[in-house]
Design an enzyme around this catalytic site. Structure first.
Site, PDB file in Angstrom:
ATOM      1  N   ARG A 263     -10.772  40.055  -1.173  1.00  0.00           N
ATOM      2  CA  ARG A 263     -10.520  40.752   0.086  1.00  0.00           C
ATOM      3  C   ARG A 263     -11.152  39.996   1.257  1.00  0.00           C
ATOM      4  O   ARG A 263     -11.704  38.903   1.089  1.00  0.00           O
ATOM      5  CB  ARG A 263     -11.033  42.191   0.010  1.00  0.00           C
ATOM      6  CG  ARG A 263     -12.536  42.335  -0.081  1.00  0.00           C
ATOM      7  CD  ARG A 263     -12.926  43.787  -0.314  1.00  0.00           C
ATOM      8  NE  ARG A 263     -14.368  43.963  -0.381  1.00  0.00           N
ATOM      9  CZ  ARG A 263     -14.974  44.833  -1.181  1.00  0.00           C
ATOM     10  NH1 ARG A 263     -14.274  45.597  -1.988  1.00  0.00           N
ATOM     11  NH2 ARG A 263     -16.290  44.939  -1.179  1.00  0.00           N
TER      12      ARG A 263
ATOM     13  N   GLU B  40     -13.814  39.524   2.711  1.00  0.00           N
ATOM     14  CA  GLU B  40     -15.277  39.582   2.647  1.00  0.00           C
ATOM     15  C   GLU B  40     -15.786  38.308   2.004  1.00  0.00           C
ATOM     16  O   GLU B  40     -16.154  37.376   2.699  1.00  0.00           O
ATOM     17  CB  GLU B  40     -15.721  40.836   1.883  1.00  0.00           C
ATOM     18  CG  GLU B  40     -17.179  41.166   2.067  1.00  0.00           C
ATOM     19  CD  GLU B  40     -17.504  42.593   1.627  1.00  0.00           C
ATOM     20  OE1 GLU B  40     -18.695  42.904   1.568  1.00  0.00           O
ATOM     21  OE2 GLU B  40     -16.577  43.382   1.338  1.00  0.00           O
TER      22      GLU B  40
ATOM     23  N   ASP C 245     -26.543  41.513  -4.712  1.00  0.00           N
ATOM     24  CA  ASP C 245     -25.736  41.207  -5.889  1.00  0.00           C
ATOM     25  C   ASP C 245     -26.309  39.998  -6.621  1.00  0.00           C
ATOM     26  O   ASP C 245     -26.377  39.966  -7.855  1.00  0.00           O
ATOM     27  CB  ASP C 245     -24.294  40.920  -5.481  1.00  0.00           C
ATOM     28  CG  ASP C 245     -23.661  42.060  -4.699  1.00  0.00           C
ATOM     29  OD1 ASP C 245     -24.222  42.448  -3.660  1.00  0.00           O
ATOM     30  OD2 ASP C 245     -22.604  42.561  -5.114  1.00  0.00           O
TER      31      ASP C 245
ATOM     32  N   GLU D 217     -16.196  46.859  -9.035  1.00  0.00           N
ATOM     33  CA  GLU D 217     -17.192  47.235  -8.022  1.00  0.00           C
ATOM     34  C   GLU D 217     -17.684  48.664  -8.232  1.00  0.00           C
ATOM     35  O   GLU D 217     -18.850  48.965  -7.989  1.00  0.00           O
ATOM     36  CB  GLU D 217     -16.573  47.101  -6.632  1.00  0.00           C
ATOM     37  CG  GLU D 217     -17.529  47.380  -5.487  1.00  0.00           C
ATOM     38  CD  GLU D 217     -16.925  47.057  -4.139  1.00  0.00           C
ATOM     39  OE1 GLU D 217     -17.682  47.028  -3.153  1.00  0.00           O
ATOM     40  OE2 GLU D 217     -15.698  46.838  -4.065  1.00  0.00           O
TER      41      GLU D 217
ATOM     42  N   HIS E 260     -16.184  42.078  -9.289  1.00  0.00           N
ATOM     43  CA  HIS E 260     -17.432  42.319  -8.568  1.00  0.00           C
ATOM     44  C   HIS E 260     -18.546  42.307  -9.618  1.00  0.00           C
ATOM     45  O   HIS E 260     -18.713  43.269 -10.339  1.00  0.00           O
ATOM     46  CB  HIS E 260     -17.351  43.692  -7.900  1.00  0.00           C
ATOM     47  CG  HIS E 260     -17.939  43.750  -6.532  1.00  0.00           C
ATOM     48  ND1 HIS E 260     -17.212  43.518  -5.391  1.00  0.00           N
ATOM     49  CD2 HIS E 260     -19.189  44.039  -6.118  1.00  0.00           C
ATOM     50  CE1 HIS E 260     -17.982  43.674  -4.325  1.00  0.00           C
ATOM     51  NE2 HIS E 260     -19.194  43.976  -4.742  1.00  0.00           N
TER      52      HIS E 260
END
Length: 926
Positions: free
Chosen positions: A469, A471, A478, A747, A768
């Site tokens: 996406r 980002e 993370d 995610e 993610h």
């Protein structure tokens, strides 16, 4: 026979363009003996592969075989240095150390070390077209023709760009790296790559062409559609040194004599994809016609002082995947399924008339009805547009963009297109795979697969949160929670070392660490959150410590020490009291399932999480200061740590010993960070188990609690509860994702809900890696592999077999060599093999030993170098380990475990196995 193998320089195999002035050298020992330990070594460095003459000849009585620093004469720019190693090592039964032959030689080659070494100038085009839809600048191409005068001995290119670049020399792509020069904070650091092109040069009519795109330098970054983060002018810096056999040399440099060349790439952006018009390729054949107007490049200013050598492994093509199906969806769309959520490109071949427009739109999943879905990609177009030249079979792959996808919607393709015409090209940082984890449970193996592929997709030069996406940023939280798992899967030492340097550069003057590194959120939402938060900023301390533990690299602690200290001092200045962090907005246990409806914030008090991390980072900083002989700092931060522990207990425990936040995560972080007063420990772990039981043996943790949940349970005697959570396959659990067909980590625990709908379109990545941090627990407990002394100089091998597994295998390529555990249970018999690298020791714990006396006798017979004392010492038996002269302490526990220490070698144990008594999930332990 004793051998030396696997030579490495700065963790790398024969690196080119190195920038460090004292490279550190490592090697491994191979022998058919056991208990092998290095007693001394000889290290030679020369300018010639024949090692005549020698530049440096070092002899040392030392067992150090990793990261030994070069200490010879000063190193010179562009020079190649050859090195080799010989060792003397002693094994079981040896009265004197055995001498090896010389190893095969390795080499490293220096880059341009000094600013004055550069003769090249930054160049760019005078005009660039702007793409109307995306408002991006088109990539540009620059070229230079030259001849060589004599027989070439060696030719090396040094290149970088403000943006992303690709090079061609005489029609051949230079190097196999992509997305060069990599993503750093270009305000401070721009990496330079080096390429040996000796074999590509011709005597006459050489042509170098460079293509430069916007990339991270000036392309879109972040979800607020910001551009020009570092500048608005893309530029190239190129320098090639040609050395001739007769001793002469010349330099080809980028300057105003370079010409603008035609470029068929109309638009290329990391988020939005690429538009390529193959019809423009034919212009390259005629652009040097006398009738063609020559457009010259122009010189632009940019500091050469920002240039640094390549620090990590570059991005390369790492896998090629064949699609599994080509389908028509219920909507009638043609969609390709790769069978794996991946990051990179779709390469294709096609025959179509000139001007045919092909569109490839990338997405991660299909919706409930089986239609192509991409709402979770938000505003990233993730689209490739290719305009055919019509000249037979055309093959295409993009240039300065990458996509995160499993499904691709194909538009405009001819009816003759076939699944065989497509290949998924997987790209990520070329980190050496070092880990293997497999079990008798296919679903658990799929979870491990998902963890590894989540790392592949998000370790593309920086540790991104997601790869699809709008980002794709280097979120610090993370990275820190996944760093240990990452190091089990791949050699991430250089990857993190480079990223952590940018973290230090991006750190604010007051010590605050930004949410993302490189920091591209300046002036955005982060300004409303004090620009930092606990668990995210703590990456400044936790990541260097993790890399030190996994690779024995003390230098990364020295490199990052000021950054680590600045972060802890920043926290120290934030609280209403010196030993608490109880101010500011905290992300806390982000995305925890115990949050209020519609909130991303978990129920755990954010200041409790912040103070817990404050304690943890302070403890690490104190240990780091001690390792670096900074004893004043050690005493200061050790005292501060004790103060934080006391303040935490006073603020967050009531008089009855209960935490003020009665959540799974609160219990987990208090226990894992050592903040529970001794008198409350039993009560706190029981409360954690009770909370899990009340949640029907499921977790409800988020980004902060999840990485440590199973570890805390196992470390405190509740391994069975940890396994109960791990093996759940309904929502919420890791295997729920597997059941839903995931091939990477999600995610959210419910990225796809039980009813098949999606959690959200705002923040719903299907790649993610954060929750993949459970891999750390699986390696440590199911395989049983852990580190006891940095770099696995001493390891722990202590598997805890789950009741529902019959076998497991874990293998880790440590800096010293392969460390391996393989166990299987057959007819109530444990069969376990262990491999311990030479020049190391291991503490082995055998689980479920039903008949310890019989096993001891068997081991004594099988491995005579282990000698046992009389049987009348039942609980703690000590014996000499042959000529190694060490002591092995044999301990028996109430859990039917036997523990002892051994030297290197391969061991096999076979004994009657007693599965540890499992406490029923609904029972509460007293």
């Amino acid at each position: 026979m004793l051998k030396v193998k696997a030579l490495r320089c700065e963790h790398l195999n024969n690196p080119m363009g190195l920038g460090c002035l004292q490279p550190r050298l490592s090697w491994q020992i191979e022998s058919d003996k056991m208990y092998v330990s290095q007693k001394r070594f000889q290290l030679q460095v020369s300018l010639n592969p024949t090692f005549e003459p020698l530049l440096w000849n070092h002899f040392s009585y030392s067992d150090q075989s990793i990261l030994f620093p070069y200490e010879g004469p000063p190193l010179e720019s562009g020079q190649r240095y050859y090195y080799r190693v010989k060792v003397w090592a002693q094994g079981a039964g040896d009265t004197e150390p055995e001498e090896s032959e010389w190893s095969e030689s390795g080499y490293w080659e220096m880059g341009l070390l000094h600013e004055q070494d550069w003769k090249a100038q930054w160049i760019t085009v005078k005009e660039r077209s702007i793409h109307e839809q995306f408002q991006t600048r088109a990539p540009f191409a620059a070229s230079k023709c030259f001849s060589v005068e004599g027989k070439v001995k060696k030719a090396v290119i040094y290149a970088t760009s403000l943006g992303l670049y690709e090079l061609e020399l005489n029609g051949q792509r230079v190097g196999d790296a992509y997305f060069t020069p990599g993503w750093t904070d270009y305000n401070d650091r721009v990496q330079v790559q080096a390429y040996d092109v000796t074999s590509t040069l011709r005597e006459q009519h050489n042509r170098i062409t460079a293509t430069v795109g916007e990339g991270w330098y000036s392309g879109y970054l972040g979800w607020q559609k910001r551009k020009d983060t570092y500048g608005n002018t893309n530029a190239l810096l190129f320098q090639m040194k040609i050395s001739y056999e007769d001793g002469r040399s010349e330099v080809i440099c980028s300057d105003s004599s370079w010409e603008e060349a035609s470029c068929a790439i109309l638009m290329s952006d990391i988020y939005n994809g690429e538009i390529y018009d193959a019809r423009l390729e034919q212009q390259q054949a005629v652009e040097h016609s006398p009738l063609t107007e020559r457009k010259m490049m122009q010189v632009v200013p940019f500091p050469l002082s920002h240039l640094i050598a390549q620090e990590n492994e570059p991005v390369r093509v790492m896998n090629r995947l064949k699609p599994v199906e080509l389908i028509r969806t219920p909507k009638g769309e043609l969609v390709l399924n790769l069978g794996q959520n991946m990051v990179g490109w779709l390469e294709f071949k096609v025959e179509a008339p000139e001007g045919t427009v092909l569109n490839l739109v990338h997405g991660e999943v299909l919706d409930q009805q089986g239609n192509f879905y991409r709402d979770n990609i938000r505003d990233a177009a993730q689209q490739i547009t290719y305009i055919c030249s019509g000249k037979g079979t055309e093959i295409f792959r993009p240039h300065f963009t990458f996509q995160g996808f499993q499904y691709v919607k194909l538009e405009g393709f001819p009816d003759s297109i076939a699944i065989e015409d497509f290949t998924g090209v997987v790209l990520h940082s070329d980190m050496e795979p070092v880990g293997l984890f497999e079990t008798s449970d296919p679903k658990l193996n799929q979870l491990q697969h998902n963890i590894v592929w989540g790392q592949k997709g998000n370790f593309l030069d920086v540790p991104t949160d997601c790869p699809q996406r709008d980002e794709r940023l280097g979120w610090t939280g993370d990275a820190q929670i996944f760093a240990r798992t990452a190091s089990f899967n791949m050699n991430a030492a250089s990857f993190f070392r480079k990223w952590l340097k940018d973290l230090a550069y991006n750190q604010l003057e007051n010590g605050a660490v930004p949410f993302v590194v490189p920091d591209v959120l300046k002036g955005t939402f982060a300004d409303n959150m004090d620009k930092t938060t606990a668990a995210w900023g703590d990456a400044a301390v936790i990541c260097p410590w993790t890399i030190y533990q996994c690779y024995g690299d003390k230098q990364i602690l020295a490199q990052q020490y000021d950054s680590m200290k600045a972060w802890v001092d920043y926290i120290r200045a934030q609280g209403n009291e010196e030993c608490l962090w109880d101010t500011g907005l905290q992300l806390g246990d982000w995305l925890a399932l115990d949050s209020e409806e519609g909130s991303y914030f978990g129920a755990t008090d954010g200041t409790l999480v912040a103070t817990a991390y404050f304690a943890y980072s302070t403890h690490i900083l104190a240990q780091t200061a001690k390792l670096l002989n900074r004893y004043t700092d050690y005493n200061t931060y050790r005292s501060l740590h004790e103060g934080i522990k006391a303040a935490f207990a006073n603020r967050y425990f009531d008089d009855a010993g209960k935490l003020t936040s009665n959540t799974q995560t609160a219990q987990v972080v208090a226990l894992h960070f050592g903040l529970v007063p001794e008198k409350y420990k039993k009560q706190v772990i029981q409360e954690l188990v009770s909370l899990i039981e009340k949640n029907d043996m499921h977790l409800d943790t988020g980004f902060v609690g999840t990485p440590y949940l199973c570890l805390v349970l196992s470390d405190n005697g509740y391994t069975d509860v940890a396994y109960k959570i791990l093996f759940q396959n309904d929502y919420p659990s890791w295997l729920y994702q597997v059941e839903r067909g995931a091939t990477t980590m999600w995610e959210h625990w419910d990225s796809i809900k039980v009813d098949g709908s999606f959690w959200s379109t705002d923040m719903n990545s299907f790649n993610h890696y954060s929750y993949g941090s459970v891999g750390d627990f699986m390696y440590q407990n199911i395989a049983g592999i852990d580190v006891l002394e940095a770099g696995y100089k001493k390891s722990r091998l202590a598997p805890k077999p789950p009741a529902n597994l019959t076998s497991a295998r874990g293998k880790l390529e440590t800096p010293y060599g392969a460390l391996e555990v393989h166990w299987k249970i057959v007819n109530e018999e444990m069969q376990m093999t262990v491999l311990v690298p030479h020049n190391t020791t291991a503490k082995i714990t055998l689980p479920g030993v039903m008949e310890p006396d019989a096993l001891q006798q068997t081991i004594a017979t099988q491995y005579p170098s282990i000698q046992y004392p009389p049987d009348n010492v039942p609980q703690e038996l000590a014996g000499k380990l042959g000529s190694a002269g060490e002591q092995a302490i044999f301990q028996r526990s109430e859990d039917h475990e036997m523990t002892f220490t051994v030297g290197s070698g391969q061991y096999a144990f076979q004994y009657r196995y007693c599965q540890a008594t499992q406490v029923p999930a609904h029972a509460t332990r007293g």
